[in-house]
Motif scaffolding. Sequence first.
Motif, short mmCIF file in Angstrom:
data_model
loop_
_atom_site.label_atom_id
_atom_site.label_comp_id
_atom_site.label_asym_id
_atom_site.label_seq_id
_atom_site.Cartn_x
_atom_site.Cartn_y
_atom_site.Cartn_z
N TYR A 14 4.29 -3.37 1.35
CA TYR A 14 3.90 -2.80 2.63
C TYR A 14 2.57 -2.05 2.53
CZ TYR A 14 3.84 0.03 6.85
OH TYR A 14 3.46 0.62 8.03
N VAL A 47 11.04 -4.74 1.83
CA VAL A 47 9.67 -4.27 1.67
C VAL A 47 9.61 -3.40 0.42
CG1 VAL A 47 8.95 -4.36 4.08
CG2 VAL A 47 10.11 -2.31 3.22
N SER A 295 1.54 -6.94 3.29
CA SER A 295 2.05 -7.10 4.64
C SER A 295 0.92 -7.24 5.66
CB SER A 295 2.95 -5.92 5.01
OG SER A 295 2.21 -4.71 5.05
#
Length: 389
Positions: A14, A47, A295
Amino acid sequence: MLSDPVTPRFGANYVPSAGWFYSWLDYDGAAVRRDFADLAGLGLDHVRVFPVWPWIQPNRAIIRERAIEDLLDTVDAAAEHGLTVAVDLIQGHLSSFDFLPSWVLTWHKTSLFEDSTVRDGLTRYVDTVARAVAAKPNVFAITLGNEVNNLWPDSATSFESSTGWARELLTTVKKAAPGVLALHSVFDDVWYKADHPFHPADVVDLGDLSTVHSWVFNGVSQVDGPLGPATLSHADYLIELAVATSLDPTRPVWLQEIGVPGPDIPVELQGEFTRRTVGLVLANPALWGVTWWSSHDVDRRLLDFPDREYDLGLFTVDHQRKPAAQALADLIAEVRAHGIQHPQATSLTAPVNLRTEPHRRPEVAPGSEFHLRWVAARADGPVRIALPD
Protein backbone atom coordinates in the motif's frame (compact mmCIF):
# COMPACT_ATOMS: atom_id res chain seq x y z
CA MET A 1 1.65 -35.80 -12.73
CA LEU A 2 -0.37 -32.78 -11.57
CA SER A 3 -1.00 -31.81 -7.96
CA ASP A 4 -4.34 -30.70 -6.55
CA PRO A 5 -5.42 -27.12 -7.37
CA VAL A 6 -4.54 -24.50 -4.76
CA THR A 7 -5.25 -20.80 -4.40
CA PRO A 8 -2.42 -18.45 -3.43
CA ARG A 9 -2.93 -15.08 -1.76
CA PHE A 10 -3.02 -11.89 -3.85
CA GLY A 11 -2.36 -8.41 -2.51
CA ALA A 12 -0.70 -5.03 -2.91
CA ASN A 13 1.94 -3.07 -1.08
CA TYR A 14 0.00 0.00 0.00
CA VAL A 15 1.38 3.32 -1.24
CA PRO A 16 -1.19 6.04 -0.41
CA SER A 17 -2.48 7.86 -3.50
CA ALA A 18 -2.52 11.20 -1.70
CA GLY A 19 0.86 12.32 -0.41
CA TRP A 20 2.77 9.01 -0.55
CA PHE A 21 3.96 7.95 2.95
CA TYR A 22 4.17 11.59 3.99
CA SER A 23 0.42 11.16 4.45
CA TRP A 24 1.12 9.56 7.86
CA LEU A 25 2.04 13.08 9.02
CA ASP A 26 -1.46 14.36 8.16
CA TYR A 27 -3.55 11.21 8.31
CA ASP A 28 -6.80 11.04 6.34
CA GLY A 29 -8.82 7.90 6.99
CA ALA A 30 -11.30 8.71 4.22
CA ALA A 31 -8.50 8.83 1.64
CA VAL A 32 -7.22 5.46 2.87
CA ARG A 33 -10.67 3.96 2.50
CA ARG A 34 -10.95 5.26 -1.06
CA ASP A 35 -7.63 3.62 -1.89
CA PHE A 36 -8.69 0.32 -0.36
CA ALA A 37 -11.90 0.35 -2.38
CA ASP A 38 -9.70 0.43 -5.50
CA LEU A 39 -7.78 -2.64 -4.34
CA ALA A 40 -10.80 -4.64 -3.22
CA GLY A 41 -12.28 -4.04 -6.67
CA LEU A 42 -9.43 -6.02 -8.21
CA GLY A 43 -10.19 -9.05 -6.06
CA LEU A 44 -7.15 -8.65 -3.81
CA ASP A 45 -7.32 -10.20 -0.35
CA HIS A 46 -4.54 -8.34 1.53
CA VAL A 47 -2.40 -5.24 1.80
CA ARG A 48 1.08 -4.69 3.22
CA VAL A 49 1.32 -1.37 5.08
CA PHE A 50 4.29 0.75 6.12
CA PRO A 51 4.21 2.95 9.22
CA VAL A 52 7.32 5.13 9.25
CA TRP A 53 9.58 4.37 12.23
CA PRO A 54 10.92 7.86 13.11
CA TRP A 55 7.40 9.32 13.01
CA ILE A 56 6.25 6.83 15.63
CA GLN A 57 9.42 6.86 17.75
CA PRO A 58 11.05 10.28 17.20
CA ASN A 59 12.92 9.93 20.49
CA ARG A 60 14.07 6.67 22.02
CA ALA A 61 11.83 7.37 25.03
CA ILE A 62 8.73 8.35 23.02
CA ILE A 63 6.20 6.14 21.24
CA ARG A 64 3.54 8.40 19.71
CA GLU A 65 0.10 7.02 20.53
CA ARG A 66 -1.56 9.16 17.87
CA ALA A 67 0.62 7.57 15.20
CA ILE A 68 -0.33 4.09 16.40
CA GLU A 69 -4.01 5.08 16.39
CA ASP A 70 -3.67 6.15 12.75
CA LEU A 71 -2.06 2.80 11.91
CA LEU A 72 -4.88 0.94 13.65
CA ASP A 73 -7.45 2.96 11.70
CA THR A 74 -5.70 1.88 8.50
CA VAL A 75 -6.03 -1.74 9.62
CA ASP A 76 -9.73 -1.16 10.35
CA ALA A 77 -10.20 0.45 6.94
CA ALA A 78 -8.73 -2.65 5.33
CA ALA A 79 -11.13 -4.87 7.25
CA GLU A 80 -14.06 -2.77 6.04
CA HIS A 81 -13.04 -3.67 2.49
CA GLY A 82 -12.46 -7.37 3.15
CA LEU A 83 -8.67 -7.05 3.24
CA THR A 84 -6.26 -8.64 5.67
CA VAL A 85 -3.09 -6.77 6.62
CA ALA A 86 0.65 -7.36 6.91
CA VAL A 87 2.46 -4.62 8.84
CA ASP A 88 6.11 -3.74 8.24
CA LEU A 89 7.78 -2.09 11.22
CA ILE A 90 11.22 -0.60 10.51
CA GLN A 91 10.93 1.97 7.73
CA GLY A 92 13.67 2.24 7.18
CA HIS A 93 13.85 2.18 3.40
CA LEU A 94 10.96 3.17 1.12
CA SER A 95 11.01 4.00 -2.59
CA SER A 96 14.73 4.89 -2.51
CA PHE A 97 14.53 7.07 0.62
CA ASP A 98 15.83 6.09 4.07
CA PHE A 99 13.94 7.13 7.19
CA LEU A 100 15.81 6.92 10.47
CA PRO A 101 15.13 8.75 13.75
CA SER A 102 17.54 11.47 14.84
CA TRP A 103 18.59 9.41 17.83
CA VAL A 104 20.55 7.08 15.55
CA LEU A 105 21.99 9.91 13.42
CA THR A 106 24.18 13.03 13.65
CA TRP A 107 26.35 12.90 16.75
CA HIS A 108 24.49 9.76 17.86
CA LYS A 109 25.38 8.04 14.58
CA THR A 110 26.04 4.36 15.09
CA SER A 111 25.18 0.99 13.64
CA LEU A 112 21.53 0.07 13.53
CA PHE A 113 22.55 -3.58 13.61
CA GLU A 114 25.38 -3.59 16.17
CA ASP A 115 24.72 -0.86 18.74
CA SER A 116 23.07 -2.12 21.94
CA THR A 117 21.42 1.22 22.70
CA VAL A 118 19.76 1.29 19.29
CA ARG A 119 18.74 -2.33 19.77
CA ASP A 120 17.06 -1.44 23.08
CA GLY A 121 15.11 1.37 21.44
CA LEU A 122 14.13 -0.77 18.48
CA THR A 123 13.00 -3.59 20.74
CA ARG A 124 10.65 -1.22 22.56
CA TYR A 125 9.31 0.09 19.27
CA VAL A 126 8.83 -3.38 17.76
CA ASP A 127 7.17 -4.71 20.90
CA THR A 128 4.77 -1.76 21.25
CA VAL A 129 3.61 -1.64 17.64
CA ALA A 130 3.41 -5.43 17.29
CA ARG A 131 1.21 -5.70 20.39
CA ALA A 132 -1.07 -2.96 19.12
CA VAL A 133 -1.65 -4.34 15.62
CA ALA A 134 -1.88 -7.97 16.77
CA ALA A 135 -5.08 -7.06 18.61
CA LYS A 136 -6.75 -6.60 15.22
CA PRO A 137 -8.18 -9.86 13.84
CA ASN A 138 -7.37 -9.05 10.21
CA VAL A 139 -3.62 -8.60 10.82
CA PHE A 140 -1.95 -11.80 9.62
CA ALA A 141 1.75 -10.89 9.45
CA ILE A 142 4.38 -8.55 10.88
CA THR A 143 7.60 -8.03 8.94
CA LEU A 144 10.59 -6.45 10.68
CA GLY A 145 10.95 -3.86 7.94
CA ASN A 146 11.01 -3.17 4.25
CA GLU A 147 14.33 -4.39 2.84
CA VAL A 148 16.28 -3.58 5.99
CA ASN A 149 19.50 -4.66 4.25
CA ASN A 150 19.29 -1.43 2.25
CA LEU A 151 20.40 0.34 5.45
CA TRP A 152 23.70 -1.47 5.94
CA PRO A 153 26.12 0.80 4.04
CA ASP A 154 25.50 3.45 6.71
CA SER A 155 25.22 0.90 9.53
CA ALA A 156 28.17 -1.44 9.87
CA THR A 157 27.25 -5.09 10.16
CA SER A 158 28.38 -8.64 9.43
CA PHE A 159 26.78 -12.03 8.97
CA GLU A 160 26.84 -12.58 12.72
CA SER A 161 25.46 -9.15 13.57
CA SER A 162 22.71 -9.01 10.95
CA THR A 163 21.53 -12.53 11.75
CA GLY A 164 21.54 -11.90 15.50
CA TRP A 165 19.73 -8.58 15.05
CA ALA A 166 16.93 -10.16 13.01
CA ARG A 167 16.64 -13.21 15.25
CA GLU A 168 16.27 -11.14 18.43
CA LEU A 169 13.67 -8.80 16.96
CA LEU A 170 11.69 -11.69 15.50
CA THR A 171 11.61 -13.18 18.98
CA THR A 172 10.20 -9.87 20.21
CA VAL A 173 7.49 -9.99 17.54
CA LYS A 174 6.55 -13.58 18.40
CA LYS A 175 6.19 -12.73 22.08
CA ALA A 176 4.14 -9.62 21.35
CA ALA A 177 2.01 -11.18 18.62
CA PRO A 178 2.01 -14.97 19.05
CA GLY A 179 -0.82 -15.61 16.60
CA VAL A 180 0.70 -13.60 13.74
CA LEU A 181 3.34 -14.55 11.15
CA ALA A 182 6.71 -12.98 12.06
CA LEU A 183 8.85 -12.30 8.98
CA HIS A 184 12.24 -10.95 7.86
CA SER A 185 12.47 -9.09 4.54
CA VAL A 186 15.53 -8.25 2.41
CA PHE A 187 16.20 -7.32 -1.21
CA ASP A 188 18.05 -9.58 -3.59
CA ASP A 189 21.66 -8.56 -2.91
CA VAL A 190 21.35 -11.25 -0.26
CA TRP A 191 21.20 -13.80 -3.11
CA TYR A 192 23.62 -12.28 -5.62
CA LYS A 193 26.35 -10.10 -4.07
CA ALA A 194 29.58 -11.75 -2.89
CA ASP A 195 30.33 -9.36 -0.03
CA HIS A 196 26.81 -8.59 1.13
CA PRO A 197 26.72 -8.83 4.96
CA PHE A 198 23.29 -10.48 5.15
CA HIS A 199 23.34 -14.25 4.72
CA PRO A 200 21.00 -15.96 2.23
CA ALA A 201 20.21 -18.56 4.87
CA ASP A 202 18.54 -15.81 6.93
CA VAL A 203 15.76 -15.60 4.33
CA VAL A 204 14.88 -19.26 4.77
CA ASP A 205 15.83 -19.92 8.39
CA LEU A 206 14.40 -16.86 10.15
CA GLY A 207 10.73 -16.10 10.47
CA ASP A 208 7.67 -18.18 9.70
CA LEU A 209 8.02 -18.22 5.92
CA SER A 210 10.45 -16.97 3.28
CA THR A 211 9.99 -13.68 1.42
CA VAL A 212 11.54 -12.62 -1.89
CA HIS A 213 11.46 -9.30 -3.78
CA SER A 214 11.79 -9.54 -7.56
CA TRP A 215 12.95 -6.41 -9.36
CA VAL A 216 14.12 -6.78 -12.94
CA PHE A 217 16.18 -3.58 -12.84
CA ASN A 218 18.79 -5.58 -10.88
CA GLY A 219 20.34 -6.50 -14.25
CA VAL A 220 18.11 -9.33 -15.37
CA SER A 221 16.19 -7.14 -17.84
CA GLN A 222 19.53 -6.41 -19.54
CA VAL A 223 19.89 -10.11 -20.27
CA ASP A 224 17.01 -10.33 -22.72
CA GLY A 225 14.67 -7.33 -22.55
CA PRO A 226 11.21 -6.73 -21.08
CA LEU A 227 9.50 -9.91 -22.29
CA GLY A 228 12.52 -12.19 -22.56
CA PRO A 229 12.46 -15.50 -20.69
CA ALA A 230 15.08 -14.45 -18.12
CA THR A 231 13.13 -11.31 -17.26
CA LEU A 232 9.76 -13.02 -17.12
CA SER A 233 11.04 -15.92 -14.99
CA HIS A 234 13.13 -13.92 -12.50
CA ALA A 235 10.51 -14.08 -9.75
CA ASP A 236 10.21 -17.84 -10.17
CA TYR A 237 14.01 -18.12 -10.10
CA LEU A 238 14.18 -16.31 -6.75
CA ILE A 239 11.49 -18.59 -5.33
CA GLU A 240 13.50 -21.61 -6.44
CA LEU A 241 16.70 -20.25 -4.85
CA ALA A 242 14.80 -19.83 -1.59
CA VAL A 243 13.33 -23.33 -1.74
CA ALA A 244 16.72 -24.85 -2.53
CA THR A 245 18.47 -23.01 0.30
CA SER A 246 15.89 -23.88 2.95
CA LEU A 247 16.41 -26.92 5.16
CA ASP A 248 12.64 -27.39 5.08
CA PRO A 249 11.48 -28.35 1.56
CA THR A 250 7.87 -27.50 2.46
CA ARG A 251 8.58 -23.94 3.67
CA PRO A 252 6.35 -21.49 1.72
CA VAL A 253 7.75 -18.50 -0.17
CA TRP A 254 5.92 -15.19 -0.35
CA LEU A 255 6.64 -13.11 -3.47
CA GLN A 256 6.32 -10.01 -1.31
CA GLU A 257 7.26 -7.47 -3.98
CA ILE A 258 7.10 -7.51 -7.75
CA GLY A 259 6.31 -4.69 -10.15
CA VAL A 260 6.70 -3.14 -13.58
CA PRO A 261 9.53 -0.59 -13.34
CA GLY A 262 10.26 1.66 -16.30
CA PRO A 263 12.11 1.91 -18.49
CA ASP A 264 12.89 -1.81 -18.08
CA ILE A 265 9.21 -2.65 -18.66
CA PRO A 266 7.70 -0.09 -21.08
CA VAL A 267 4.15 1.05 -20.40
CA GLU A 268 2.73 -0.72 -23.46
CA LEU A 269 4.17 -4.07 -22.25
CA GLN A 270 3.26 -3.87 -18.58
CA GLY A 271 0.00 -5.79 -18.86
CA GLU A 272 1.67 -8.59 -20.81
CA PHE A 273 4.61 -8.70 -18.40
CA THR A 274 2.20 -9.01 -15.48
CA ARG A 275 0.20 -11.83 -17.06
CA ARG A 276 3.23 -13.84 -18.02
CA THR A 277 5.52 -13.37 -15.02
CA VAL A 278 2.74 -14.01 -12.49
CA GLY A 279 1.57 -16.95 -14.57
CA LEU A 280 5.00 -18.54 -14.22
CA VAL A 281 5.15 -18.21 -10.42
CA LEU A 282 1.62 -19.55 -10.02
CA ALA A 283 2.88 -22.92 -11.24
CA ASN A 284 5.31 -23.08 -8.31
CA PRO A 285 3.96 -25.18 -5.41
CA ALA A 286 6.12 -23.24 -2.92
CA LEU A 287 4.30 -19.97 -3.67
CA TRP A 288 2.41 -18.58 -0.67
CA GLY A 289 1.19 -15.44 -2.38
CA VAL A 290 1.90 -12.49 -4.69
CA THR A 291 1.92 -8.89 -3.42
CA TRP A 292 2.27 -6.19 -6.07
CA TRP A 293 4.41 -3.10 -5.68
CA SER A 294 2.55 -0.91 -5.51
CA SER A 295 -1.08 -0.02 -4.98
CA HIS A 296 -0.93 3.56 -6.31
CA ASP A 297 1.44 5.80 -8.21
CA VAL A 298 3.47 8.55 -6.57
CA ASP A 299 2.18 12.04 -7.35
CA ARG A 300 4.67 13.71 -9.69
CA ARG A 301 4.24 16.96 -7.77
CA LEU A 302 6.44 15.30 -5.16
CA LEU A 303 10.10 15.90 -5.97
CA ASP A 304 13.36 13.97 -6.00
CA PHE A 305 12.20 10.38 -6.44
CA PRO A 306 14.00 8.23 -9.01
CA ASP A 307 11.84 8.40 -12.10
CA ARG A 308 10.83 4.73 -12.00
CA GLU A 309 9.30 5.14 -8.53
CA TYR A 310 6.49 7.44 -9.72
CA ASP A 311 4.59 5.02 -11.95
CA LEU A 312 4.70 1.63 -10.23
CA GLY A 313 1.09 1.70 -9.02
CA LEU A 314 -1.78 -0.53 -10.02
CA PHE A 315 -3.76 2.73 -9.97
CA THR A 316 -2.97 6.32 -10.82
CA VAL A 317 -3.20 8.95 -8.07
CA ASP A 318 -6.70 9.75 -9.35
CA HIS A 319 -7.77 6.09 -9.00
CA GLN A 320 -7.63 5.02 -12.64
CA ARG A 321 -6.94 1.32 -13.15
CA LYS A 322 -3.71 0.69 -15.10
CA PRO A 323 -2.83 -2.22 -17.45
CA ALA A 324 -0.99 -4.20 -14.77
CA ALA A 325 -4.04 -3.88 -12.51
CA GLN A 326 -6.39 -5.25 -15.13
CA ALA A 327 -4.02 -8.10 -15.92
CA LEU A 328 -3.75 -8.97 -12.24
CA ALA A 329 -7.52 -8.81 -11.76
CA ASP A 330 -8.02 -11.15 -14.70
CA LEU A 331 -5.47 -13.62 -13.30
CA ILE A 332 -7.10 -13.56 -9.88
CA ALA A 333 -10.52 -14.26 -11.35
CA GLU A 334 -9.15 -17.12 -13.44
CA VAL A 335 -7.34 -18.70 -10.48
CA ARG A 336 -10.37 -18.48 -8.24
CA ALA A 337 -12.58 -19.97 -10.92
CA HIS A 338 -10.31 -22.83 -11.96
CA GLY A 339 -7.58 -23.25 -9.32
CA ILE A 340 -3.96 -23.99 -10.17
CA GLN A 341 -2.20 -27.17 -11.13
CA HIS A 342 1.50 -27.80 -10.64
CA PRO A 343 3.17 -29.67 -13.49
CA GLN A 344 5.97 -32.08 -12.73
CA ALA A 345 9.33 -30.33 -12.52
CA THR A 346 12.85 -31.18 -13.57
CA SER A 347 15.92 -30.39 -11.46
CA LEU A 348 19.16 -28.48 -11.98
CA THR A 349 22.07 -28.42 -9.53
CA ALA A 350 23.62 -25.05 -8.75
CA PRO A 351 27.42 -24.65 -8.83
CA VAL A 352 27.50 -23.27 -5.29
CA ASN A 353 25.96 -24.12 -1.92
CA LEU A 354 24.53 -20.79 -0.82
CA ARG A 355 24.37 -21.92 2.81
CA THR A 356 28.06 -22.70 3.09
CA GLU A 357 29.66 -20.58 0.33
CA PRO A 358 27.86 -17.22 0.29
CA HIS A 359 30.98 -15.53 -1.12
CA ARG A 360 30.24 -17.38 -4.38
CA ARG A 361 26.79 -15.83 -4.79
CA PRO A 362 27.66 -14.12 -8.12
CA GLU A 363 27.76 -17.61 -9.66
CA VAL A 364 23.96 -17.73 -9.46
CA ALA A 365 23.31 -14.03 -10.19
CA PRO A 366 21.35 -12.87 -13.26
CA GLY A 367 23.38 -13.45 -16.39
CA SER A 368 25.62 -16.08 -14.80
CA GLU A 369 26.19 -19.36 -16.58
CA PHE A 370 23.96 -21.22 -14.14
CA HIS A 371 21.17 -18.67 -14.33
CA LEU A 372 21.13 -18.85 -18.13
CA ARG A 373 21.06 -22.67 -18.02
CA TRP A 374 18.12 -22.52 -15.62
CA VAL A 375 16.28 -20.01 -17.84
CA ALA A 376 16.75 -22.26 -20.89
CA ALA A 377 15.47 -25.28 -18.99
CA ARG A 378 12.54 -23.28 -17.56
CA ALA A 379 11.24 -22.76 -21.10
CA ASP A 380 10.20 -26.42 -21.08
CA GLY A 381 8.49 -26.34 -17.67
CA PRO A 382 9.19 -25.83 -13.95
CA VAL A 383 12.77 -26.39 -12.82
CA ARG A 384 13.67 -27.04 -9.20
CA ILE A 385 17.13 -25.91 -8.04
CA ALA A 386 19.27 -28.27 -5.99
CA LEU A 387 22.32 -27.15 -4.02
CA PRO A 388 25.47 -29.27 -4.11
CA ASP A 389 26.57 -31.06 -0.93
